[in-house]
Design an enzyme around this catalytic site. Structure first.
Site, PDB file in Angstrom:
ATOM      1  N   GLY A 238       0.945  -1.385  -0.075  1.00 60.32           N
ATOM      2  CA  GLY A 238       0.000  -0.099  -0.048  1.00 60.32           C
ATOM      3  C   GLY A 238       0.832   1.236   0.022  1.00 60.32           C
ATOM      4  N   GLY A 243       2.910   1.972   5.174  1.00 54.69           N
ATOM      5  CA  GLY A 243       3.927   1.311   5.519  1.00 54.69           C
ATOM      6  C   GLY A 243       4.901   1.923   6.623  1.00 54.69           C
ATOM      7  N   GLU A 260       5.720  -3.468   0.771  1.00 51.91           N
ATOM      8  CA  GLU A 260       5.589  -2.943  -0.647  1.00 51.91           C
ATOM      9  C   GLU A 260       4.738  -1.908  -0.935  1.00 51.91           C
ATOM     10  OE1 GLU A 260       7.263  -4.718  -3.320  1.00 51.91           O
ATOM     11  OE2 GLU A 260       7.627  -6.743  -2.316  1.00 51.91           O
ATOM     12  N   CYS A 294       1.337   0.497  -8.867  1.00 55.39           N
ATOM     13  CA  CYS A 294       2.650   0.812  -7.866  1.00 55.39           C
ATOM     14  C   CYS A 294       3.857   1.206  -9.154  1.00 55.39           C
ATOM     15  CB  CYS A 294       3.095  -0.176  -7.104  1.00 55.39           C
ATOM     16  SG  CYS A 294       3.084  -1.714  -7.883  1.00 55.39           S
TER      17      CYS A 294
HETATM   18  P1  NAD Z   1      -3.587   2.179   1.334  1.00 59.61           P
HETATM   19  O1  NAD Z   1      -1.999   2.299   1.824  1.00 59.61           O
HETATM   20  O2  NAD Z   1      -4.438   3.314   1.482  1.00 59.61           O
HETATM   21  O3  NAD Z   1      -4.062   0.769   2.023  1.00 59.61           O
HETATM   22  C1  NAD Z   1      -3.251  -0.474   1.664  1.00 59.61           C
HETATM   23  C2  NAD Z   1      -3.837  -1.539   2.593  1.00 59.61           C
HETATM   24  O4  NAD Z   1      -3.192  -1.003   4.142  1.00 59.61           O
HETATM   25  C3  NAD Z   1      -5.423  -1.390   2.842  1.00 59.61           C
HETATM   26  O5  NAD Z   1      -5.758  -2.768   3.088  1.00 59.61           O
HETATM   27  C4  NAD Z   1      -5.517  -0.703   4.159  1.00 59.61           C
HETATM   28  O6  NAD Z   1      -6.956  -1.076   4.712  1.00 59.61           O
HETATM   29  C5  NAD Z   1      -4.458  -1.066   4.924  1.00 59.61           C
HETATM   30  N1  NAD Z   1      -4.144  -0.225   5.990  1.00 59.61           N
HETATM   31  C6  NAD Z   1      -3.815   1.258   6.108  1.00 59.61           C
HETATM   32  N2  NAD Z   1      -3.722   1.533   7.309  1.00 59.61           N
HETATM   33  C7  NAD Z   1      -3.300   0.551   8.033  1.00 59.61           C
HETATM   34  C8  NAD Z   1      -3.017   0.133   9.374  1.00 59.61           C
HETATM   35  N3  NAD Z   1      -2.812   1.193  10.200  1.00 59.61           N
HETATM   36  N4  NAD Z   1      -3.026  -0.964   9.937  1.00 59.61           N
HETATM   37  C9  NAD Z   1      -3.359  -1.978   9.101  1.00 59.61           C
HETATM   38  N5  NAD Z   1      -3.353  -1.671   7.981  1.00 59.61           N
HETATM   39  C10 NAD Z   1      -3.744  -0.727   7.252  1.00 59.61           C
HETATM   40  O7  NAD Z   1      -3.137   2.073  -0.154  1.00 59.61           O
HETATM   41  P2  NAD Z   1      -4.096   1.810  -1.377  1.00 59.61           P
HETATM   42  O8  NAD Z   1      -4.532   3.182  -1.794  1.00 59.61           O
HETATM   43  O9  NAD Z   1      -5.063   0.860  -1.302  1.00 59.61           O
HETATM   44  O10 NAD Z   1      -3.207   1.655  -2.620  1.00 59.61           O
HETATM   45  C11 NAD Z   1      -2.305   2.289  -3.366  1.00 59.61           C
HETATM   46  C12 NAD Z   1      -0.946   2.548  -2.701  1.00 59.61           C
HETATM   47  O11 NAD Z   1      -0.387   0.860  -2.860  1.00 59.61           O
HETATM   48  C13 NAD Z   1      -0.062   3.205  -3.838  1.00 59.61           C
HETATM   49  O12 NAD Z   1       0.725   3.819  -3.047  1.00 59.61           O
HETATM   50  C14 NAD Z   1       0.727   2.150  -4.480  1.00 59.61           C
HETATM   51  O13 NAD Z   1       1.946   2.428  -5.125  1.00 59.61           O
HETATM   52  C15 NAD Z   1       0.758   1.117  -3.487  1.00 59.61           C
HETATM   53  N6  NAD Z   1       1.041  -0.237  -4.016  1.00 59.61           N
HETATM   54  C16 NAD Z   1       2.181  -0.702  -4.097  1.00 59.61           C
HETATM   55  C17 NAD Z   1       2.710  -2.060  -4.577  1.00 59.61           C
HETATM   56  C18 NAD Z   1       3.919  -2.592  -4.443  1.00 59.61           C
HETATM   57  O14 NAD Z   1       4.109  -3.644  -4.810  1.00 59.61           O
HETATM   58  N7  NAD Z   1       5.096  -1.887  -4.107  1.00 59.61           N
HETATM   59  C19 NAD Z   1       1.714  -2.820  -5.107  1.00 59.61           C
HETATM   60  C20 NAD Z   1       0.151  -2.134  -5.340  1.00 59.61           C
HETATM   61  C21 NAD Z   1      -0.045  -0.988  -4.596  1.00 59.61           C
END
Ligand code: NAD
Length: 502
Positions: A238, A243, A260, A294
């Site tokens: 995410g 992260g 990631e 991503c």
């Molecule tokens: P996001 O960070 O809003 O959410 C990602 C996940 O994290 C969700 O399941 C969310 O519920 C969870 N989450 C958030 N806060 C949390 C916490 N405090 N504790 C536990 N879980 C928590 O991201 P998004 O909008 O769903 O996705 C887009 C982002 O993800 C972009 O920044 C993208 O680059 C990244 N991404 C990275 C990769 C990679 O492999 N590097 C792959 C796909 C997406």
């Protein structure tokens, strides 16, 4: 209507997790929305504190049994999951499109990726090998072996609602781990369907509970999973913001993370590049998945001698891109995930203009229902501040450079370090790009774009992208614990380093 039909094909129409989507969701239920229409598709029941506790405790129990199943036998279960996914690929791919707005080919491609990684994991199930090292002591043997780690918490982003689980869960399963999947609340239906497919195969093989779901809010389900000491590895995909939080909580309990996170990926087009090829990859990388990968191409760094012509070529190509219903024939770009994402897109375009950027294509939302925006190209002065951020939308910033050292420095100047690419026919340029002084990203490509990785390599990025590696190569090691064993087959005590203790 469409969801009911897909759910029936997937065999999840009676799933107790699902709830109707009428009116406001009652407490304990969330609606999943179709981003192409802004309308709810179906509801899902959320986990509360008690059910989270139950799920984690049951996963620990299942792990105790699963870890003792021989790895090649675990591989056979994963093989059957791959077969079941093949049978349901079209319906599952369509559900991905319905829920997150990917065009049909990309929805199917995502499920194919899970199938590919499952196939990879089957082979791996016979290759989880350690090393033997010569012992310095007579009649001793020194070796290392890999054991299952425990329940793995898998947190996934909305934009790969199926494949990111696949990368983790298929490897974890052959490694002897069970998974607890906390999907994004923007894509819970794909998670319900995917997990149900895996679970019915595992249950039929006599191993129910290897794949479990936690669906809930970040504070109830997410934080609880991340903080739990019974879950030795948290694999989280995410935003960098997420992260940082997850990394901190898991580090406090000295657990392991596999992060990631976001990317801000650049393509360098050198003056000797095959421009037809480069243009195709740049357009796919920048507008594919509506710029919500991503690995999406967000910055284009073009040699100044070809910058004007190459930019004009891209602008002409953007004019022909069809934005619309992701499941309709001929659509290349579907919607953004939410109205918030559209607002983020508009804010970034406005900031770019304030900071000296010039919009050459797109730049606005599409009127009407759904969360559609026009793919956008912005000519950027050096160091445009907004281009240093990841905006999860199809915005491409174009910069010009004089020499390859400058281009590499520009490419490396952002906080994230996920994917990068150079187009050139000069081996000295490509080798410089791949050298230790070249790209600082986890992925560095030559004459292909930043997005669309194969599963065979390890996938992940450096710096604020989090440093994790998933999928192919030796990424499996993250899901196991390494044990070094020394065996004394002699009669006496022999200490290492020649120490005498008599
Ligand atoms: P996001 O960070 O809003 O959410 C990602 C996940 O994290 C969700 O399941 C969310 O519920 C969870 N989450 C958030 N806060 C949390 C916490 N405090 N504790 C536990 N879980 C928590 O991201 P998004 O909008 O769903 O996705 C887009 C982002 O993800 C972009 O920044 C993208 O680059 C990244 N991404 C990275 C990769 C990679 O492999 N590097 C792959 C796909 C997406």
């Amino acid at each position: 209507m469409r969801f009911q039909e897909i759910a029936a094909r997937l065999g999840i129409d009676g799933d107790p997790r699902l709830a109707p989507a009428e009116g406001e969701p009652p407490p304990g239920v969330a609606h999943s929305e179709n981003p192409a229409t802004g309308e709810p598709i179906a509801g899902v029941r959320l986990d509360d504190a008690a059910s989270c506790e139950r799920t984690i405790a049951q996963s620990v129990e299942t792990f105790r049994k699963w870890r003792m199943v021989p790895a090649p036998a675990r591989g056979q279960v994963v093989r059957a999951i791959a077969d079941e996914l093949r049978r349901h690929r079209d319906a599952l791919g369509e559900l991905v499109s319905l829920e997150v707005g990917k065009i049909r080919a990309e929805g199917l491609g995502e499920v194919q990726e899970t199938i590919d990684v499952a196939d990879f994991a089957v082979g791996l199930s016979r290759q989880l090998h350690g090393l033997t090292m010569p012992s310095e002591r007579p009649d001793h043997r020194l070796l290392e072996q890999w054991h299952p780690l425990g329940p793995v918490g898998v947190i996934t982003a909305f934009n790969f609602p199926n494949a990111v689980w696949g990368w983790n869960a298929m490897l974890a399963a052959v490694c002897g781990d069970v998974t607890i999947w906390k999907p994004s609340l923007l894509a819970p239906l794909t998670a319900v369907a995917t997990n149900a497919i895996a679970e019915r195969v595992a249950a039929a093989a006599g191993h129910p509970g290897v794949f479990r779901l936690l669906i809930g809010t970040d504070d109830v389900a997410g934080e609880r999973l991340v903080a739990d000491r019974r879950v030795p590895l948290i694999s989280a995909t995410g935003s960098c913001r997420m992260g940082r939080r997850v990394g901190e909580v898991v580090a406090r309990r000295l657990g392991r993370t596999l992060l990631e996170l976001g990317g801000n990926n650049a393509v360098i087009v050198h003056r000797d590049a095959d421009q037809d090829l480069a243009a195709k990859y740049v357009v796919f990388g920048a507008v594919g998945t509506a710029g919500q990968r991503c690995t999406s191409t967000r910055r284009l760094i073009v040699h100044e001698e070809i910058a004007a012509g190459f930019t004009a070529r891209l602008v002409a190509a953007y004019d022909t891109i069809r934005v619309g219903d992701p499941l309709a024939e001929g659509t290349l770009v579907g919607p953004l995930i939410s109205s918030r994402a559209v607002e983020g897109f508009e804010a970034a375009v406005a900031k770019a203009a304030q900071q000296g950027g010039r919009v050459l294509a797109g730049g606005a939302r599409v009127a009407g229902r759904g969360h559609f925006v026009r793919p956008t190209i912005i000519r950027a002065p050096d160091n445009l501040p907004i281009a240093m951020e990841e905006t999860f939308a199809p915005i491409l910033y174009i910069f010009a450079y004089k020499d390859i050292e400058q281009a590499i420095a520009m490419q490396n100047s952002v906080d994230q370090g996920l994917s990068s690419a150079v187009f050139t026919s000069d081996v000295r340029v490509s080798e410089r790009f791949l050298s230790a002084a070249g790209s600082d990203c986890g992925i560095a490509n030559v004459n292909l774009g930043t997005s669309g990785a194969e599963i065979g390599g390890a996938f992940g990025g450096e710096k604020d992208t989090g440093g994790g590696r998933e999928s192919g190569s030796d990424a499996w090691k993250a899901y196991m614990r390494r044990q070094t064993a020394t065996i004394n087959a002699g009669a006496g005590m022999t200490l290492a380093q020649g120490i005498r203790f008599e």
